[in-house]
Design an enzyme around this catalytic site. Structure first.
Site, mmCIF file in Angstrom:
data_model
loop_
_atom_site.group_PDB
_atom_site.id
_atom_site.type_symbol
_atom_site.label_atom_id
_atom_site.label_comp_id
_atom_site.label_asym_id
_atom_site.label_seq_id
_atom_site.Cartn_x
_atom_site.Cartn_y
_atom_site.Cartn_z
ATOM 1 N N GLY A 159 30.664 -3.737 -3.265
ATOM 2 C CA GLY A 159 29.457 -4.234 -3.914
ATOM 3 C C GLY A 159 29.471 -3.635 -5.362
ATOM 4 N N ALA A 160 29.936 -2.526 -5.512
ATOM 5 C CA ALA A 160 30.054 -1.928 -6.968
ATOM 6 C C ALA A 160 31.021 -2.598 -8.014
ATOM 7 C CB ALA A 160 30.190 -0.425 -6.969
ATOM 8 N N GLY B 77 -3.356 10.537 -17.090
ATOM 9 C CA GLY B 77 -3.851 9.196 -16.922
ATOM 10 C C GLY B 77 -3.314 8.091 -17.696
ATOM 11 N N GLY B 78 -4.234 7.540 -18.603
ATOM 12 C CA GLY B 78 -3.697 6.493 -19.381
ATOM 13 C C GLY B 78 -2.656 6.823 -20.277
HETATM 14 C C1 HXC Z 1 -12.999 14.132 -22.342
HETATM 15 C C2 HXC Z 1 -11.417 15.994 -22.367
HETATM 16 C C3 HXC Z 1 -10.572 15.172 -21.226
HETATM 17 C C4 HXC Z 1 -10.967 13.699 -21.061
HETATM 18 C C5 HXC Z 1 -9.728 17.097 -21.810
HETATM 19 N N1 HXC Z 1 -10.897 17.140 -22.364
HETATM 20 N N2 HXC Z 1 -9.504 15.922 -21.276
HETATM 21 N N3 HXC Z 1 -12.605 15.469 -22.683
HETATM 22 N N4 HXC Z 1 -12.097 13.294 -21.337
HETATM 23 N N5 HXC Z 1 -10.302 13.056 -20.120
HETATM 24 C C6 HXC Z 1 -11.499 18.096 -23.475
HETATM 25 C C7 HXC Z 1 -12.091 19.255 -22.463
HETATM 26 O O1 HXC Z 1 -13.234 19.068 -22.058
HETATM 27 C C8 HXC Z 1 -11.775 20.585 -23.422
HETATM 28 O O2 HXC Z 1 -13.031 20.273 -24.314
HETATM 29 C C9 HXC Z 1 -10.646 19.993 -24.388
HETATM 30 O O3 HXC Z 1 -10.338 18.618 -24.140
HETATM 31 C C10 HXC Z 1 -9.289 20.799 -23.845
HETATM 32 O O4 HXC Z 1 -9.141 20.613 -22.316
HETATM 33 P P1 HXC Z 1 -8.641 21.860 -21.547
HETATM 34 O O5 HXC Z 1 -8.825 21.560 -20.141
HETATM 35 O O6 HXC Z 1 -9.624 22.993 -22.022
HETATM 36 O O7 HXC Z 1 -7.203 22.042 -21.890
HETATM 37 P P2 HXC Z 1 -5.940 22.531 -21.212
HETATM 38 O O8 HXC Z 1 -6.080 23.496 -20.395
HETATM 39 O O9 HXC Z 1 -4.876 22.188 -22.067
HETATM 40 O O10 HXC Z 1 -5.567 21.072 -19.943
HETATM 41 C C11 HXC Z 1 -5.356 19.783 -20.672
HETATM 42 C C12 HXC Z 1 -5.520 18.654 -19.445
HETATM 43 C C13 HXC Z 1 -6.937 18.832 -18.930
HETATM 44 C C14 HXC Z 1 -4.529 19.111 -18.724
HETATM 45 C C15 HXC Z 1 -5.183 17.412 -20.114
HETATM 46 O O11 HXC Z 1 -7.915 18.745 -19.945
HETATM 47 C C16 HXC Z 1 -7.130 17.886 -17.847
HETATM 48 O O12 HXC Z 1 -6.647 18.000 -16.760
HETATM 49 N N6 HXC Z 1 -7.781 16.866 -18.294
HETATM 50 C C17 HXC Z 1 -8.204 15.486 -17.543
HETATM 51 C C18 HXC Z 1 -7.137 14.803 -17.380
HETATM 52 C C19 HXC Z 1 -7.121 13.623 -16.280
HETATM 53 O O13 HXC Z 1 -7.257 13.689 -15.355
HETATM 54 N N7 HXC Z 1 -7.358 12.747 -17.141
HETATM 55 C C20 HXC Z 1 -7.456 11.236 -16.376
HETATM 56 C C21 HXC Z 1 -8.078 10.562 -16.926
HETATM 57 S S1 HXC Z 1 -8.347 8.892 -16.014
HETATM 58 P P3 HXC Z 1 -13.631 21.759 -24.897
HETATM 59 O O14 HXC Z 1 -14.670 20.958 -25.497
HETATM 60 O O15 HXC Z 1 -13.981 22.554 -23.929
HETATM 61 O O16 HXC Z 1 -12.591 22.237 -25.952
HETATM 62 C C22 HXC Z 1 -7.364 7.864 -17.153
HETATM 63 C C23 HXC Z 1 -7.938 6.493 -16.637
HETATM 64 C C24 HXC Z 1 -6.410 5.562 -17.171
HETATM 65 O O17 HXC Z 1 -7.055 8.173 -17.974
HETATM 66 C C25 HXC Z 1 -5.771 5.418 -16.161
HETATM 67 C C26 HXC Z 1 -4.986 4.329 -16.138
HETATM 68 C C27 HXC Z 1 -3.912 4.253 -14.951
#
Ligand code: HXC
Length: 520
Positions: free
Chosen positions: A410-411, A175-176
């Site tokens: 052009g290059a 994401g961000g």
């Molecule tokens: C809250 C989060 C989180 C999130 C991970 N965690 N991402 N908590 N918000 N965005 C937490 C999980 O709940 C977990 O907590 C711990 O972090 C580890 O995550 P896992 O999934 O167990 O780890 P892993 O298997 O290594 O996978 C990592 C990951 C996955 C690939 C990053 O967590 C994931 O897919 N997260 C979501 C990613 C995503 O789609 N984000 C987009 C957000 S939108 P616990 O307590 O269980 O340890 C965004 C908006 C801005 O960012 C966009 C701008 C253009």
């Protein structure tokens, strides 16, 4: 990595830069060998900066979220360590996200800290290094997390071209956490450890039912070799942190500063006799232009950017007589050095980076043209090729170029020719400058005659020979002043250095505008 790159704790240049301030006392800590280790957020910062110089700010900042049980969660610093320190004695700002805290996710307070450190760096005119290890916007904080990302993006953009911004990706980032790095100058990924995607595999599965693993979706190799999102791929976290220091060693602190010179061990009077062995005389024979760059530039100074992506053009930072410069070099060792979409994007972006930070651009030209064909046309080679023209035309830094062999169509025009503002243009005697190569030209000019010829092959060869006599040399371009001089290959370093010295004080202003409108 450049040889001889060590932690310069007391560089004389650095002492000069901060001469008005007494150096703060440095906290001495033992330096264990951390190569290959996974470091904590704080240890990464300690490794990035000169020993004992990191100073933290906002350690006491706390989140204000209440939903999803957040009210009971005490997260000191809200999962990101921010501050400033010194790299080779120059001040640099940085942040480092902590994946062990809610996956390094970015809540309102976490984002505000990053926006603040970026803003401070911009105001102070110092580079900022972001160490990213985050799952993106913290889901529990909803729109406040999204808002915080917007605040970061705005600072990334506001200070783009003002201060160097480097992003190190140290874990799974989504994401961000990938969009902010994409807005910065350089993205460094750690092989098999860092990942970049707009949405992670779990979300992909939930939304599209597609099963894809992290490495395939957004691993370091994907981004360093296929998408071009990553400028560098390193083997370990420590290598990435050392690379950030190395990149900064070529750069000024900001767009009003001048880049630090260093070196001087490699004589600027050195002749490069090996160039005639590196570059085959026959213009369609391949060779790796990196070997030409390494021969001409100060020994050991070429730091290639995007080394694994779009290798038909090689770009990077180097030094010539100690002065940092940017290199753009067509590479006949890959796809005959043709300019395609990715090569055009890669070169254009790097030219704009160099121009923003006052780095002179040295171009090595050996190019058969832009890549023809449906695939390229349908994906917009017109616009992407135009980006390259735009970047060269727009750049006001000293522009030096040397045509090694062919330079067609052009290059020829876009690759730093006089017509797009080249300041010092050289060619080897082997240079061929023409609208196109002999085979294509003869086919178009003499198609009917060849059809009627008793021996079309023989006649084609004669006409090609005639065409080459006219165009397979640099004399017409030199006679028109489109080239400043024709030089022997061995003299390339000497002549480019003279040109660089002569142009280093160049000042050129573009007409006032709010912004240009670069093709998409
Ligand atoms: C809250 C989060 C989180 C999130 C991970 N965690 N991402 N908590 N918000 N965005 C937490 C999980 O709940 C977990 O907590 C711990 O972090 C580890 O995550 P896992 O999934 O167990 O780890 P892993 O298997 O290594 O996978 C990592 C990951 C996955 C690939 C990053 O967590 C994931 O897919 N997260 C979501 C990613 C995503 O789609 N984000 C987009 C957000 S939108 P616990 O307590 O269980 O340890 C965004 C908006 C801005 O960012 C966009 C701008 C253009």
């Amino acid at each position: 990595m450049e040889s001889g790159m060590t932690r310069a704790k007391e560089s004389p240049k650095a002492a000069k830069a901060d001469a008005t301030f007494a150096a703060p006392p440095k906290v001495q800590v033992a330096a264990p060998d951390l190569r290959g280790a996974e470091l904590t957020a704080r240890a990464r910062l300690e490794q990035l900066f000169d020993t004992g110089t990191f100073t933290e700010i906002d350690a006491a900042v706390h989140h204000r979220a209440k939903n999803f049980g957040m009210a009971d969660k005490n997260i000191p610093g809200d999962g990101v360590v921010c501050g400033f320190g010194e790299i080779e004695g120059r001040t640099v700002y940085a942040y480092s996200q902590d994946r062990t805290v809610l996956g390094g996710s970015l809540g309102e307070a976490h984002g505000a800290k990053i926006a603040k450190i970026t803003e401070l760096a911009g105001k102070a005119g110092c580079p900022v290094v972001g160490i990213n290890d985050s799952g993106g916007a913290r889901i529990q904080e909803g729109v406040e997390a999204l808002a915080s990302y917007g605040e970061i993006f705005r600072r990334n953009v506001r200070f783009s071209g003002v201060i160097p911004q480097i992003s190190l990706l140290m874990g799974p980032c989504a994401g961000g956490a990938v969009y902010s790095p994409a807005l910065t100058d350089f993205v460094v990924m750690v092989d098999k450890k860092s990942y970049m995607f707009v949405t992670g595999p779990k979300v992909v599965r939930a939304v599209t039912s597609e099963d894809v693993d992290t490495e395939t979706l957004g691993g370091g190799r994907v981004h360093a070799e296929t998408s071009g999102v990553a400028h560098f791929l390193v083997k370990s976290e420590v290598e990435g942190l050392e690379l950030a220091r190395q990149i900064l060693s070529y750069l000024p602190q900001n767009n009003c500063d001048t880049a630090p010179t260093r070196g001087g061990e490699d004589p600027v009077t050195r002749r490069c006799e090996e160039l005639t062995r590196i570059v085959p005389a026959q213009s369609n024979r391949p060779y790796d232009v990196a070997d030409v760059v390494k021969s001409v530039m100060d020994q050991g100074s070429f730091l290639e950017v995007h080394a694994r992506w779009a290798q038909n053009v090689r770009v990077g930072l180097a030094r010539l007589g100690g002065h940092p410069v940017g290199i753009i070099a067509n590479n006949p060792g890959m796809l005959a050095g043709v300019l395609d979409i990715d090569a055009s994007r890669k070169a254009a972006r790097f030219i704009r980076f160099c121009n923003a930070f006052g780095l002179p651009i040295v171009s090595f030209v050996d190019v058969p043209g832009f890549l023809p064909g449906k695939e390229q046309e349908h994906h917009g080679i017109i616009d992407h090729g135009a980006k390259l023209a735009f970047a060269y035309c727009e750049a006001t830094v000293p522009k030096l170029a040397v045509i090694l062999r062919k330079s067609y169509g052009g290059a020829y025009i876009v690759m730093s020719s006089k017509h797009v503002g080249g300041d010092y243009n050289l060619a080897w005697p082997s240079a061929e400058i023409a609208v196109m190569g002999a085979a294509g030209a003869v086919e178009i000019l003499y198609g009917k005659e060849l059809k009627g010829a008793s021996d079309p092959k023989q006649r084609g060869a004669e006409l090609s020979a005639e065409y080459n006599t006219n165009f397979a040399n640099p004399s017409i371009a030199a006679a028109r002043g489109f080239l400043d001089a024709v030089v022997e290959p061995a003299d390339t370093r000497i002549m480019l250095y003279r040109g660089l010295r002569a142009m280093i004080g160049k000042r050129e202003e573009l007409p006032y505008k709010k912004n240009g409108n670069i093709p998409t």
